[in-house]
Design an enzyme around this catalytic site. Structure first.
Site, mmCIF file in Angstrom:
data_model
loop_
_atom_site.group_PDB
_atom_site.id
_atom_site.type_symbol
_atom_site.label_atom_id
_atom_site.label_comp_id
_atom_site.label_asym_id
_atom_site.label_seq_id
_atom_site.Cartn_x
_atom_site.Cartn_y
_atom_site.Cartn_z
ATOM 1 N N CYS A 112 -0.464 -3.522 4.098
ATOM 2 C CA CYS A 112 -0.631 -3.944 2.707
ATOM 3 C C CYS A 112 -1.633 -5.085 2.663
ATOM 4 C CB CYS A 112 0.723 -4.389 2.156
ATOM 5 S SG CYS A 112 0.676 -4.939 0.447
ATOM 6 N N HIS A 155 3.889 3.609 -2.559
ATOM 7 C CA HIS A 155 3.646 2.221 -2.146
ATOM 8 C C HIS A 155 3.131 1.412 -3.344
ATOM 9 C CE1 HIS A 155 2.081 -0.769 0.990
ATOM 10 N NE2 HIS A 155 1.490 -1.165 -0.119
ATOM 11 N N GLU A 156 2.179 1.986 -4.079
ATOM 12 C CA GLU A 156 1.602 1.276 -5.227
ATOM 13 C C GLU A 156 2.621 1.108 -6.353
ATOM 14 O OE1 GLU A 156 -1.231 -0.356 -4.988
ATOM 15 O OE2 GLU A 156 -1.213 0.470 -2.960
#
EC number: 3.5.1.88
Length: 185
Positions: A112, A155-156
């Site tokens: 990330c 994830h976003e």
């Protein structure tokens, strides 16, 4: 232009907030943010530009990562060399409306732009999702994704809900994987 210094890091409270929905039509400020986030991803995937500005390569960037608590993420999943991207859009007010029972994780784990350390372990995600979102013009889209693009979008979307990828890693055994989980190389 968004640079690495503009991306907030873990520990900043914005990363743990539930982002606010975005209203349409987009304000000039929101439209610019969407464009800037996509430009960052394009630049970060260009070796020459990335080296010049010391950018870490990314396939997704959520508004909370630039300290804006809004439900907006840029996603740029490259295709095979010389081909069009698999997924390139700014997803606004995204919702996963259905998903597979089958889970998947990346063999090398996840990273990330807001996390400056390696956090080893499998991050269990749904292998397939159906995603509903609006683009910068407010047009609604419904798309089906699987494998890596599905993982990127999850994830976003986590960023928009105050969740970081390592929250999903098994604390006792980071590489524990249920028998039926697909490990993507």
């Amino acid at each position: 232009m968004i640079l690495m210094k503009d991306i907030i890091r873990e520990g900043n409270p914005t990363l743990r907030e539930i982002a606010q929905p975005v209203s349409f039509p987009l304000s000039d400020e929101d439209r610019q943010l969407a464009a800037d986030m996509m430009t960052f991803l394009e630049n970060s995937q260009d070796p020459e530009i990335a080296a010049k500005y010391q950018l870490r390569a990314g396939v997704g960037l959520a508004a909370p990562q630039v300290d804006v608590s809004k439900q907006m993420s840029a996603v740029l999943v490259p295709g095979p060399e010389g081909e069009a991207p698999i997924l390139k859009d700014v997803i606004i007010n995204p919702k996963i409306i259905s998903h597979s029972v089958q889970d998947a994780a990346l063999a090398e784990g996840e990273g990330c732009l807001s996390v400056d350390r390696e956090v080893p372990g499998y991050v269990p995600r749904h292998d397939r999702i159906t995603l509903r979102y609006q683009d910068v013009e407010g047009v609604s889209h419904k798309i089906r994704l699987k494998n890596y693009p599905a993982i990127v979008c999850q994830h976003e979307i986590d960023h928009l809900n105050g969740i970081l990828f390592f929250d999903h890693i098994n604390k006792e055994n980071p590489f524990a994987a249920p028998d039926d989980m697909i490990i993507l190389e």
